[in-house]
Design a protein around this motif. Sequence first.
Motif, PDB file in Angstrom:
ATOM      1  N   GLN A  15      24.906   4.818  21.190  1.00 47.44           N
ATOM      2  CA  GLN A  15      24.529   5.667  20.065  1.00 47.44           C
ATOM      3  C   GLN A  15      23.021   5.617  19.821  1.00 47.44           C
ATOM      4  OE1 GLN A  15      27.819   7.395  19.803  1.00 47.44           O
ATOM      5  NE2 GLN A  15      26.557   7.730  17.994  1.00 47.44           N
ATOM      6  N   LYS A  18      21.338   7.634  22.434  1.00 45.11           N
ATOM      7  CA  LYS A  18      21.566   9.051  22.125  1.00 45.11           C
ATOM      8  C   LYS A  18      20.597   9.509  21.036  1.00 45.11           C
ATOM      9  CE  LYS A  18      25.259  12.071  20.419  1.00 45.11           C
ATOM     10  NZ  LYS A  18      26.666  12.102  19.925  1.00 45.11           N
ATOM     11  N   THR A  78      28.996  12.773  13.744  1.00 43.20           N
ATOM     12  CA  THR A  78      29.025  11.988  14.979  1.00 43.20           C
ATOM     13  C   THR A  78      30.432  11.898  15.553  1.00 43.20           C
ATOM     14  OG1 THR A  78      27.133  10.658  14.282  1.00 43.20           O
ATOM     15  CG2 THR A  78      28.559   9.710  15.960  1.00 43.20           C
ATOM     16  N   GLN A  81      31.625  15.373  16.827  1.00 41.37           N
ATOM     17  CA  GLN A  81      30.930  15.767  18.050  1.00 41.37           C
ATOM     18  C   GLN A  81      31.527  15.064  19.266  1.00 41.37           C
ATOM     19  OE1 GLN A  81      26.792  14.420  18.847  1.00 41.37           O
ATOM     20  NE2 GLN A  81      26.289  16.597  18.831  1.00 41.37           N
ATOM     21  N   ASP A  82      31.708  13.753  19.177  1.00 38.58           N
ATOM     22  CA  ASP A  82      32.275  13.015  20.306  1.00 38.58           C
ATOM     23  C   ASP A  82      33.725  13.407  20.558  1.00 38.58           C
ATOM     24  OD1 ASP A  82      29.935  11.726  20.780  1.00 38.58           O
ATOM     25  OD2 ASP A  82      30.547   9.788  19.961  1.00 38.58           O
ATOM     26  N   VAL A  87      34.209  13.000  24.631  1.00 40.78           N
ATOM     27  CA  VAL A  87      33.688  11.638  24.784  1.00 40.78           C
ATOM     28  C   VAL A  87      34.695  10.625  24.267  1.00 40.78           C
ATOM     29  CG1 VAL A  87      31.847  10.059  24.113  1.00 40.78           C
ATOM     30  CG2 VAL A  87      31.311  12.452  24.625  1.00 40.78           C
ATOM     31  N   THR A  88      35.298  10.924  23.122  1.00 40.17           N
ATOM     32  CA  THR A  88      36.273  10.002  22.539  1.00 40.17           C
ATOM     33  C   THR A  88      37.478   9.827  23.447  1.00 40.17           C
ATOM     34  OG1 THR A  88      35.564  10.629  20.302  1.00 40.17           O
ATOM     35  CG2 THR A  88      37.708   9.564  20.502  1.00 40.17           C
ATOM     36  N   GLN A 105      29.731   3.170  16.351  1.00 36.93           N
ATOM     37  CA  GLN A 105      29.109   4.353  15.763  1.00 36.93           C
ATOM     38  C   GLN A 105      28.567   4.069  14.363  1.00 36.93           C
ATOM     39  OE1 GLN A 105      32.400   7.096  16.065  1.00 36.93           O
ATOM     40  NE2 GLN A 105      31.751   7.862  18.056  1.00 36.93           N
TER      41      GLN A 105
END
Length: 265
Positions: A15, A18, A78, A81-82, A87-88, A105
């Motif tokens: 994170q 990022k 956040t 978005q993931d 991504v998750t 996160q």
Amino acid sequence: MSTLLSDGGAVLTRQLQKARHAPALLILTQTMPVAMLLFFGYVFGSALAMPGREYRQFLVPGLLAATAANGLMAGMFTAAQDAHRGVTDRFRTLPMSRTAVPLGQTAADLLTTAVSMVPLMLVGLAMGWRVENDPAGALGALGVLLLFRFATAWVGTYLGLLSKSEEAAGQLGSATFLLPMLSAAYLPTAGLPGWLRTVAEWNPISAVATAVRVMCAGAGGEAAEAAAGAAWPVAHPVAGALLWSLVLLAVFVPAATRRYARGRD
């Protein structure tokens, strides 16, 4: 526990990397509270009964509390978005603790928030805000702010995992900007109508803002003013702020973890 910490640390590092590659977002999160301080401090301050310095002394802790409450918006964005970019789902296939991803996160958000509060406090000092208590009181106020930010980030993470799209999460997150307006962050609640004052004083942001004022100014006039006819969280602001934060964590840490483990329905 060691697995949780190592997995959470890996997510935290991801994170932060990022965030480092999105400097515009970092600049926005640091400049927006400063811009609001300048606007409220010089525009609203001249229109209130409080003289300029006194209003800024009142305002800076309120803006710090509002910044802490923005963990709701940041966590929501956040997590959404993931979740909606896959991504998750990729994290979920890895042999890692289910709590590690939301923990990493929210911990990364906590670190970036601690950094973003520094310019706000420096500008506040330049405008006349002063910490009149001893260093222990000031550090305690910072601890209350960061604990509340951590709690609201978990709330936002849970809501972001529930969201149907990134756009929906962004729209709902933007609406949370109104929450500090209905609190003691920017204006005293004593002059509000009875029912509205009750709503504002039971807003967790009111307790956090008042706690920061009391802990930075000492147990003088601020504490006596807070206790005069106020709801319990504002009459006992430090206890109220801590209790709100712990309740939010107790509810939303397990809720966000379960939601993450379930995935999208």
